[in-house]
Write a protein that holds these residues in place. Sequence first.
Motif, PDB file in Angstrom:
ATOM      1  N   VAL A  70       0.847  -1.197   0.000  1.00 36.40           N
ATOM      2  CA  VAL A  70       0.000   0.000   0.000  1.00 36.40           C
ATOM      3  C   VAL A  70       0.882   1.246   0.000  1.00 36.40           C
ATOM      4  O   VAL A  70       2.099   1.173   0.189  1.00 36.40           O
ATOM      5  N   LYS A  71       0.245   2.398  -0.183  1.00 35.66           N
ATOM      6  CA  LYS A  71       1.001   3.648  -0.246  1.00 35.66           C
ATOM      7  C   LYS A  71       0.694   4.593   0.908  1.00 35.66           C
ATOM      8  O   LYS A  71       1.331   5.636   1.040  1.00 35.66           O
ATOM      9  N   THR A  72      -0.309   4.227   1.733  1.00 33.62           N
ATOM     10  CA  THR A  72      -0.649   5.076   2.868  1.00 33.62           C
ATOM     11  C   THR A  72      -0.609   4.256   4.150  1.00 33.62           C
ATOM     12  O   THR A  72      -0.647   3.016   4.109  1.00 33.62           O
ATOM     13  N   LYS A  73      -0.578   4.951   5.275  1.00 38.99           N
ATOM     14  CA  LYS A  73      -0.511   4.289   6.576  1.00 38.99           C
ATOM     15  C   LYS A  73      -1.897   4.020   7.170  1.00 38.99           C
ATOM     16  O   LYS A  73      -2.016   3.706   8.346  1.00 38.99           O
ATOM     17  N   GLN A  74      -2.934   4.156   6.335  1.00 40.31           N
ATOM     18  CA  GLN A  74      -4.285   3.841   6.759  1.00 40.31           C
ATOM     19  C   GLN A  74      -4.756   2.612   5.978  1.00 40.31           C
ATOM     20  O   GLN A  74      -4.714   2.604   4.746  1.00 40.31           O
ATOM     21  N   PRO A  75      -5.200   1.569   6.644  1.00 37.82           N
ATOM     22  CA  PRO A  75      -5.605   0.346   5.934  1.00 37.82           C
ATOM     23  C   PRO A  75      -6.796   0.581   5.005  1.00 37.82           C
ATOM     24  O   PRO A  75      -7.665   1.409   5.279  1.00 37.82           O
ATOM     25  N   GLN A 111     -20.039  -9.378   9.526  1.00 36.97           N
ATOM     26  CA  GLN A 111     -19.136  -8.225   9.465  1.00 36.97           C
ATOM     27  C   GLN A 111     -19.491  -7.315   8.289  1.00 36.97           C
ATOM     28  O   GLN A 111     -19.503  -7.746   7.134  1.00 36.97           O
ATOM     29  N   ASN A 112     -19.755  -6.052   8.590  1.00 40.17           N
ATOM     30  CA  ASN A 112     -20.008  -5.037   7.571  1.00 40.17           C
ATOM     31  C   ASN A 112     -18.702  -4.291   7.308  1.00 40.17           C
ATOM     32  O   ASN A 112     -18.232  -3.507   8.148  1.00 40.17           O
ATOM     33  N   ILE A 113     -18.111  -4.544   6.146  1.00 48.83           N
ATOM     34  CA  ILE A 113     -16.780  -4.010   5.860  1.00 48.83           C
ATOM     35  C   ILE A 113     -16.763  -2.488   5.858  1.00 48.83           C
ATOM     36  O   ILE A 113     -15.822  -1.862   6.371  1.00 48.83           O
ATOM     37  N   GLN A 115     -14.437  -0.298   8.285  1.00 48.53           N
ATOM     38  CA  GLN A 115     -13.471   0.643   7.704  1.00 48.53           C
ATOM     39  C   GLN A 115     -13.629   2.040   8.308  1.00 48.53           C
ATOM     40  O   GLN A 115     -12.642   2.704   8.654  1.00 48.53           O
ATOM     41  N   ALA A 116     -14.864   2.476   8.453  1.00 45.54           N
ATOM     42  CA  ALA A 116     -15.126   3.824   8.965  1.00 45.54           C
ATOM     43  C   ALA A 116     -14.726   3.990  10.429  1.00 45.54           C
ATOM     44  O   ALA A 116     -14.424   5.094  10.884  1.00 45.54           O
ATOM     45  N   GLN A 117     -14.707   2.867  11.166  1.00 45.87           N
ATOM     46  CA  GLN A 117     -14.437   2.947  12.602  1.00 45.87           C
ATOM     47  C   GLN A 117     -12.994   2.604  12.976  1.00 45.87           C
ATOM     48  O   GLN A 117     -12.619   2.695  14.148  1.00 45.87           O
ATOM     49  N   LEU A 118     -12.159   2.230  12.006  1.00 46.71           N
ATOM     50  CA  LEU A 118     -10.803   1.788  12.330  1.00 46.71           C
ATOM     51  C   LEU A 118     -10.004   2.860  13.069  1.00 46.71           C
ATOM     52  O   LEU A 118      -9.983   4.028  12.678  1.00 46.71           O
ATOM     53  N   VAL A 119      -9.345   2.435  14.154  1.00 43.40           N
ATOM     54  CA  VAL A 119      -8.449   3.322  14.907  1.00 43.40           C
ATOM     55  C   VAL A 119      -7.162   2.562  15.206  1.00 43.40           C
ATOM     56  O   VAL A 119      -7.132   1.327  15.241  1.00 43.40           O
ATOM     57  N   SER A 120      -6.107   3.312  15.424  1.00 40.60           N
ATOM     58  CA  SER A 120      -4.828   2.713  15.800  1.00 40.60           C
ATOM     59  C   SER A 120      -4.843   2.403  17.292  1.00 40.60           C
ATOM     60  O   SER A 120      -5.123   3.272  18.112  1.00 40.60           O
ATOM     61  N   LEU A 121      -4.550   1.158  17.645  1.00 38.54           N
ATOM     62  CA  LEU A 121      -4.611   0.738  19.046  1.00 38.54           C
ATOM     63  C   LEU A 121      -3.234   0.647  19.702  1.00 38.54           C
ATOM     64  O   LEU A 121      -3.056   1.053  20.840  1.00 38.54           O
TER      65      LEU A 121
END
Length: 500
Positions: free
Chosen positions: A90-95, A109-111, A115-121
């Motif tokens: 990938v080219k960015t640090k966000q999945p 699972q609703n992708i 995706q909208a809720q992803l946070v770095s843990l």
Amino acid sequence: MATEIELKYLVFGCNTAETISTLLSKNNIEFIESINQLSNCYFDTPDLNLRKHDMGLRIREKDTMLEQTIKTAGKDIGGLYQRPEFNIPVKTKQPNLSLFPTQIWALSQNINNIQAQLVSLFSTDFERHTWLVNSAKGGVVEIVFDQGNVSSNGINEPIHEIELELVRGDVAELFDLAQLLLNQLKLRPGLQSKAARGYSLWNEVEAIPSCTALTLLPLKHNENIAESFISGLSKILQHLQSSVDQYIDKPSLTTLAVIKDSLSLMEHGFIFFEKNLLVDCDKIRNEIMYFVKVFSWVEHLIYLKEIVNKTGNYRKKLDYSTELVAELKLEKRRFPNIEEVKQVFHSQRFNQLQLHILNMLMPNQSPFTEPLNNTNIHTFATEQLSKSLHQLTKNMPKNKVLTSEQYLEQSALLNRSLHAGIWFAGLFNEVERSKYRVPWLDIREGIAELQVLWLIHQQLQRLPEQPQKLVNWQRSKVDNLLHALEHSKNNAVSLQPYWL
């Protein structure tokens, strides 16, 4: 998609990388060596949707290159990991979850929502020392030594671990290399991945469950004898390693007793299935028996601790004799200390035993004398439980009153019989088996209390002058306990076995 097949170990000591390089060279093993700095950021939703589905998502940065990876549910048997994983540059640090195959997601699972809720843990940053090993048999195994930190919420924990991953070839080559490393390095199976440790740091309320002894093994009616032995042994090995981890983290005699019980349960499994196992399995069984004996003192120390504890059931009476209390405390100090116990768990011999057991559990390593595909586990379980009960009741008959010495002598036989129940009872009716086991468990508790009183008796015999009041109390306690044991024994022997 790739499926990881790897062994993971925590490593203790210094100069690990130098030791591995030297070891490979001395054994004329071809390898390519490299060093990289890796930074990984792990993502999930605030309600841990991915973790709940046994998935792990990260972005890895290596030499300015970015890669997103998701690991899905797999198998973990005694430190051997098999997990499907998907890696995408990938080219960015966000999945970007849409880049992964759609079939990996559960229907629930609703992708888009995930995706909208992803946070770095949490993050992991470490130096990775890699040896790509070419075996003489044509296989390839990757050895990596990671040293760094896992961080979350401002808290850091060290990473100091070795992973051996099968790149190509037979899984036996993985075990051969692990055996070689165990000969030179101070290792212990690593049950927690870096991601699991990161989740624990992020979610501080995730407490480690208390360490308790196994009460049932997950055998199934549709399994044959071979499958039942493998599944039972796998469960015990995982429980043993988890208990060792807990002891290292928070040493206690209770946890040590659970560890000894797991080893004993494993030993009895080899006894129950011995007619179906290859002669070579005797070596493993003998090693298990060795470590059962290594920890044979644990119950004795638990009894002593109960006696000398100021809040214990006996201390009030024992205060009649300060000399007796002093003798008991002196006896307590003669047992191994925590550091000596930890040395056993980090020893080459203890960890080689676990590796040999794990090797037995591999699909290509059958430990049986012949195929057992058509052998019914229910019939086998009935035979083993009946045999165990016959041996026990022969030594503890209903109409014979036993002395305290005779009850103590039957402790090992009772333990084996109760372990037969742990191995096979799950195949039978839960209500009936629970009712049946209650008086036998009462007998075990009674024998444990009898052991405490016997220790007091032994120490009283060593005193120049025995306090008569204490002697009379001890005798009275033994008499009352023997009466209760007789009641439990007669009740236990009279019950209809739940497997017949």
